[in-house]
Design a protein around this motif. Structure first.
Motif, PDB file in Angstrom:
ATOM      1  N   TYR A  27       0.469  -1.051  -0.077  1.00  0.00           N
ATOM      2  CA  TYR A  27      -0.441   0.062  -0.287  1.00  0.00           C
ATOM      3  C   TYR A  27       0.677   1.785   0.092  1.00  0.00           C
ATOM      4  CZ  TYR A  27      -3.087   3.835   1.752  1.00  0.00           C
ATOM      5  OH  TYR A  27      -4.534   4.241   1.105  1.00  0.00           O
ATOM      6  N   GLY A  28       0.164   2.179  -0.299  1.00  0.00           N
ATOM      7  CA  GLY A  28       1.588   3.308  -0.723  1.00  0.00           C
ATOM      8  C   GLY A  28       1.060   4.025  -1.625  1.00  0.00           C
ATOM      9  N   THR A  29       2.115   5.195  -2.214  1.00  0.00           N
ATOM     10  CA  THR A  29       1.062   6.534  -2.998  1.00  0.00           C
ATOM     11  C   THR A  29       0.103   6.028  -4.572  1.00  0.00           C
ATOM     12  OG1 THR A  29       3.748   6.728  -3.689  1.00  0.00           O
ATOM     13  CG2 THR A  29       2.377   8.734  -2.120  1.00  0.00           C
ATOM     14  N   PHE A  30       0.608   4.856  -4.852  1.00  0.00           N
ATOM     15  CA  PHE A  30      -0.212   4.288  -6.280  1.00  0.00           C
ATOM     16  C   PHE A  30      -1.571   3.535  -5.143  1.00  0.00           C
ATOM     17  CE2 PHE A  30       3.816   1.404  -5.145  1.00  0.00           C
ATOM     18  CZ  PHE A  30       2.979   0.327  -4.985  1.00  0.00           C
ATOM     19  N   GLY A  31      -1.894   3.607  -4.076  1.00  0.00           N
ATOM     20  CA  GLY A  31      -3.176   3.363  -3.607  1.00  0.00           C
ATOM     21  C   GLY A  31      -2.332   1.570  -3.683  1.00  0.00           C
ATOM     22  N   ARG A  32      -3.663   0.268  -3.732  1.00  0.00           N
ATOM     23  CA  ARG A  32      -2.768  -1.164  -3.227  1.00  0.00           C
ATOM     24  C   ARG A  32      -2.252  -1.594  -4.262  1.00  0.00           C
ATOM     25  NH1 ARG A  32      -7.646  -3.758  -1.009  1.00  0.00           N
ATOM     26  NH2 ARG A  32      -8.676  -4.043  -2.903  1.00  0.00           N
ATOM     27  N   GLY A  33      -1.410  -1.766  -4.535  1.00  0.00           N
ATOM     28  CA  GLY A  33      -0.761  -2.740  -5.360  1.00  0.00           C
ATOM     29  C   GLY A  33       0.156  -3.568  -5.228  1.00  0.00           C
TER      30      GLY A  33
ATOM     31  N   ILE B 227      -6.163  -5.745   7.418  1.00  0.00           N
ATOM     32  CA  ILE B 227      -6.696  -4.939   7.636  1.00  0.00           C
ATOM     33  C   ILE B 227      -6.859  -3.300   6.464  1.00  0.00           C
ATOM     34  CG2 ILE B 227      -8.356  -2.680   9.150  1.00  0.00           C
ATOM     35  CD1 ILE B 227      -8.056  -4.268  11.545  1.00  0.00           C
ATOM     36  N   ILE B 228      -5.544  -3.028   5.871  1.00  0.00           N
ATOM     37  CA  ILE B 228      -5.152  -2.705   5.007  1.00  0.00           C
ATOM     38  C   ILE B 228      -5.940  -3.363   4.344  1.00  0.00           C
ATOM     39  CG2 ILE B 228      -4.121  -0.463   3.610  1.00  0.00           C
ATOM     40  CD1 ILE B 228      -5.425   0.185   6.781  1.00  0.00           C
ATOM     41  N   ALA B 229      -4.813  -3.807   3.916  1.00  0.00           N
ATOM     42  CA  ALA B 229      -5.542  -4.328   2.486  1.00  0.00           C
ATOM     43  C   ALA B 229      -6.433  -5.084   2.090  1.00  0.00           C
ATOM     44  CB  ALA B 229      -4.467  -6.555   2.549  1.00  0.00           C
ATOM     45  N   SER B 230      -7.570  -5.442   3.443  1.00  0.00           N
ATOM     46  CA  SER B 230      -8.785  -6.007   2.669  1.00  0.00           C
ATOM     47  C   SER B 230      -9.802  -5.030   2.375  1.00  0.00           C
ATOM     48  CB  SER B 230      -9.569  -6.545   4.237  1.00  0.00           C
ATOM     49  OG  SER B 230      -9.088  -7.703   4.498  1.00  0.00           O
ATOM     50  N   TRP B 231      -9.903  -3.985   3.157  1.00  0.00           N
ATOM     51  CA  TRP B 231     -10.458  -1.983   3.291  1.00  0.00           C
ATOM     52  C   TRP B 231     -10.183  -0.936   2.864  1.00  0.00           C
ATOM     53  CZ3 TRP B 231     -14.405  -4.608   4.012  1.00  0.00           C
ATOM     54  CH2 TRP B 231     -14.677  -5.902   4.975  1.00  0.00           C
ATOM     55  N   ILE B 232      -8.901  -0.914   1.753  1.00  0.00           N
ATOM     56  CA  ILE B 232      -8.853   0.668   1.639  1.00  0.00           C
ATOM     57  C   ILE B 232      -7.748  -0.135   0.052  1.00  0.00           C
ATOM     58  CG2 ILE B 232      -6.994   2.383   1.466  1.00  0.00           C
ATOM     59  CD1 ILE B 232      -8.820   1.820   3.883  1.00  0.00           C
ATOM     60  N   SER B 233      -8.254   0.289  -0.549  1.00  0.00           N
ATOM     61  CA  SER B 233      -7.955   0.535  -2.638  1.00  0.00           C
ATOM     62  C   SER B 233      -6.891   1.244  -2.554  1.00  0.00           C
ATOM     63  CB  SER B 233      -9.483   0.507  -3.583  1.00  0.00           C
ATOM     64  OG  SER B 233      -9.556  -1.007  -3.091  1.00  0.00           O
ATOM     65  N   TYR B 234      -7.789   3.048  -2.494  1.00  0.00           N
ATOM     66  CA  TYR B 234      -6.863   4.201  -3.427  1.00  0.00           C
ATOM     67  C   TYR B 234      -5.809   4.333  -2.503  1.00  0.00           C
ATOM     68  CZ  TYR B 234     -10.180   2.820  -6.556  1.00  0.00           C
ATOM     69  OH  TYR B 234     -11.139   2.520  -7.742  1.00  0.00           O
ATOM     70  N   TYR B 235      -4.968   5.393  -2.300  1.00  0.00           N
ATOM     71  CA  TYR B 235      -3.987   5.980  -1.437  1.00  0.00           C
ATOM     72  C   TYR B 235      -4.532   6.941  -0.998  1.00  0.00           C
ATOM     73  CZ  TYR B 235      -0.139   8.522   0.140  1.00  0.00           C
ATOM     74  OH  TYR B 235       0.516   9.304   0.634  1.00  0.00           O
ATOM     75  N   ASP B 236      -4.872   6.773  -0.118  1.00  0.00           N
ATOM     76  CA  ASP B 236      -5.124   8.243   1.497  1.00  0.00           C
ATOM     77  C   ASP B 236      -4.240   8.651   2.213  1.00  0.00           C
ATOM     78  OD1 ASP B 236      -6.346  10.217   3.541  1.00  0.00           O
ATOM     79  OD2 ASP B 236      -7.651   9.992   2.441  1.00  0.00           O
TER      80      ASP B 236
ATOM     81  N   GLU C  23     -16.967  -2.786   9.278  1.00  0.00           N
ATOM     82  CA  GLU C  23     -16.420  -3.074   8.361  1.00  0.00           C
ATOM     83  C   GLU C  23     -17.625  -2.878   6.886  1.00  0.00           C
ATOM     84  OE1 GLU C  23     -14.947  -7.497   8.991  1.00  0.00           O
ATOM     85  OE2 GLU C  23     -13.518  -6.535  10.246  1.00  0.00           O
ATOM     86  N   LYS C  24     -19.297  -3.495   7.897  1.00  0.00           N
ATOM     87  CA  LYS C  24     -19.715  -3.091   7.258  1.00  0.00           C
ATOM     88  C   LYS C  24     -19.832  -1.661   6.204  1.00  0.00           C
ATOM     89  CE  LYS C  24     -23.555  -5.754   8.269  1.00  0.00           C
ATOM     90  NZ  LYS C  24     -24.790  -6.369   9.548  1.00  0.00           N
ATOM     91  N   MET C  25     -19.044  -0.409   6.778  1.00  0.00           N
ATOM     92  CA  MET C  25     -19.234   0.535   6.247  1.00  0.00           C
ATOM     93  C   MET C  25     -17.887   0.560   4.983  1.00  0.00           C
ATOM     94  SD  MET C  25     -19.598   4.176   8.843  1.00  0.00           S
ATOM     95  CE  MET C  25     -19.746   3.380  10.249  1.00  0.00           C
ATOM     96  N   LEU C  26     -16.381  -0.012   5.838  1.00  0.00           N
ATOM     97  CA  LEU C  26     -15.324  -0.083   4.804  1.00  0.00           C
ATOM     98  C   LEU C  26     -15.914  -0.776   3.630  1.00  0.00           C
ATOM     99  CD1 LEU C  26     -13.158  -0.427   7.692  1.00  0.00           C
ATOM    100  CD2 LEU C  26     -13.007   1.444   6.765  1.00  0.00           C
ATOM    101  N   LYS C  27     -16.966  -0.922   3.913  1.00  0.00           N
ATOM    102  CA  LYS C  27     -17.070  -2.501   2.571  1.00  0.00           C
ATOM    103  C   LYS C  27     -18.595  -1.182   1.328  1.00  0.00           C
ATOM    104  CE  LYS C  27     -19.177  -6.558   0.993  1.00  0.00           C
ATOM    105  NZ  LYS C  27     -20.389  -7.128   0.470  1.00  0.00           N
ATOM    106  N   ARG C  28     -18.539  -1.006   2.127  1.00  0.00           N
ATOM    107  CA  ARG C  28     -19.063   0.726   1.239  1.00  0.00           C
ATOM    108  C   ARG C  28     -18.224   1.334   0.646  1.00  0.00           C
ATOM    109  NH1 ARG C  28     -22.884   2.656   4.610  1.00  0.00           N
ATOM    110  NH2 ARG C  28     -23.926   0.679   6.066  1.00  0.00           N
ATOM    111  N   SER C  29     -17.679   1.545   0.835  1.00  0.00           N
ATOM    112  CA  SER C  29     -16.105   2.655   0.165  1.00  0.00           C
ATOM    113  C   SER C  29     -15.837   2.204  -0.890  1.00  0.00           C
ATOM    114  CB  SER C  29     -15.529   2.951   1.743  1.00  0.00           C
ATOM    115  OG  SER C  29     -14.481   1.931   1.885  1.00  0.00           O
ATOM    116  N   LEU C  30     -15.581   0.577  -0.738  1.00  0.00           N
ATOM    117  CA  LEU C  30     -15.231  -0.479  -1.505  1.00  0.00           C
ATOM    118  C   LEU C  30     -16.231  -0.058  -2.847  1.00  0.00           C
ATOM    119  CD1 LEU C  30     -13.441  -3.917   0.095  1.00  0.00           C
ATOM    120  CD2 LEU C  30     -12.519  -1.279  -0.688  1.00  0.00           C
TER     121      LEU C  30
END
Length: 193
Positions: free
Chosen positions: A25-31, A97-106, A185-192
């Motif tokens: 996870y980094g400045t390109f998001g998750r990759g 947690i980061i790998a599961s719920w976060i796709s884009y860089y923030d 996690e339901k909230m985080l899922k909606r963000s995906l």
């Protein structure tokens, strides 16, 4: 064309005979980053791409895969996981947690990831809830009306407290932990979506 990125390694696997594939996870998001001959004995990249390490690297992209050109800088956080097994489990949980719920860089999420990886804590349930609360707040998707009654009091106490010593003392039953965690996690899922 090459680019630079600051990343945290979430996990790594062997691909083929000597190549290394790092999930990061980094400045390109998750990759995913391919490190050619990353597991070759004479190549120093295997230790550099240990999970939890913070790297600055030069890469180029081939489809959805990032190909490593060079490592510019490394901060070794992986040694923290060697302190004890519980610390390793905590760091693995944070990375998961980061790998599961976060796709884009923030940048706020990246800073949270760094801070939580460096924490040496014992009250894992409370700190997991604290991390998820901070993630949903950083992503701007937190809903105040999600919890009611006693559950709302517990969530607000965890959310407001910033001192590690005080968070360590908060008691959270397993059923309460499960209910709060699933709602976040339901909230985080909606963000995906």
């Amino acid at each position: 064309m090459s680019a630079k990125a600051k990343i945290i390694v979430l996990r790594k696997i062997l691909v083929g005979e000597w190549d290394l594939l790092a999930y990061a996870y980094g400045t390109f998001g998750r990759g995913r980053i391919l490190v050619r001959k990353g597991f070759y004995p004479k190549n120093a990249y295997s230790a550099v791409f240990e999970p939890f390490n913070l790297l600055t690297l030069d890469y180029h992209q081939s489809g959805e895969l990032l190909i490593l050109n060079d490592v510019i800088d490394v901060e070794f956080y992986s040694y923290l996981a060697l302190k004890d097994y519980r610390r390793f489990l905590w760091m693995s949980k944070v990375a998961h947690i980061i790998a599961s719920w976060i796709s884009y860089y923030d940048s706020n999420v990246f800073d949270l990831l760094q801070n939580y990886l460096r924490m040496d804590i014992k009250n894992y349930k409370v700190f997991e809830i604290k991390l998820k609360l901070e993630l949903v707040r950083a992503l701007g998707i937190y809903r105040e009306d999600l919890f009611e009654g006693e559950m709302a009091k517990v969530v607000n106490e965890i959310d407001r407290e910033c001192r590690v010593e005080r968070l360590e003392k908060i008691f959270l039953s397993k059923p309460a932990f499960m209910e709060i965690s699933e709602a976040l996690e339901k909230m985080l899922k909606r963000s995906l979506d």
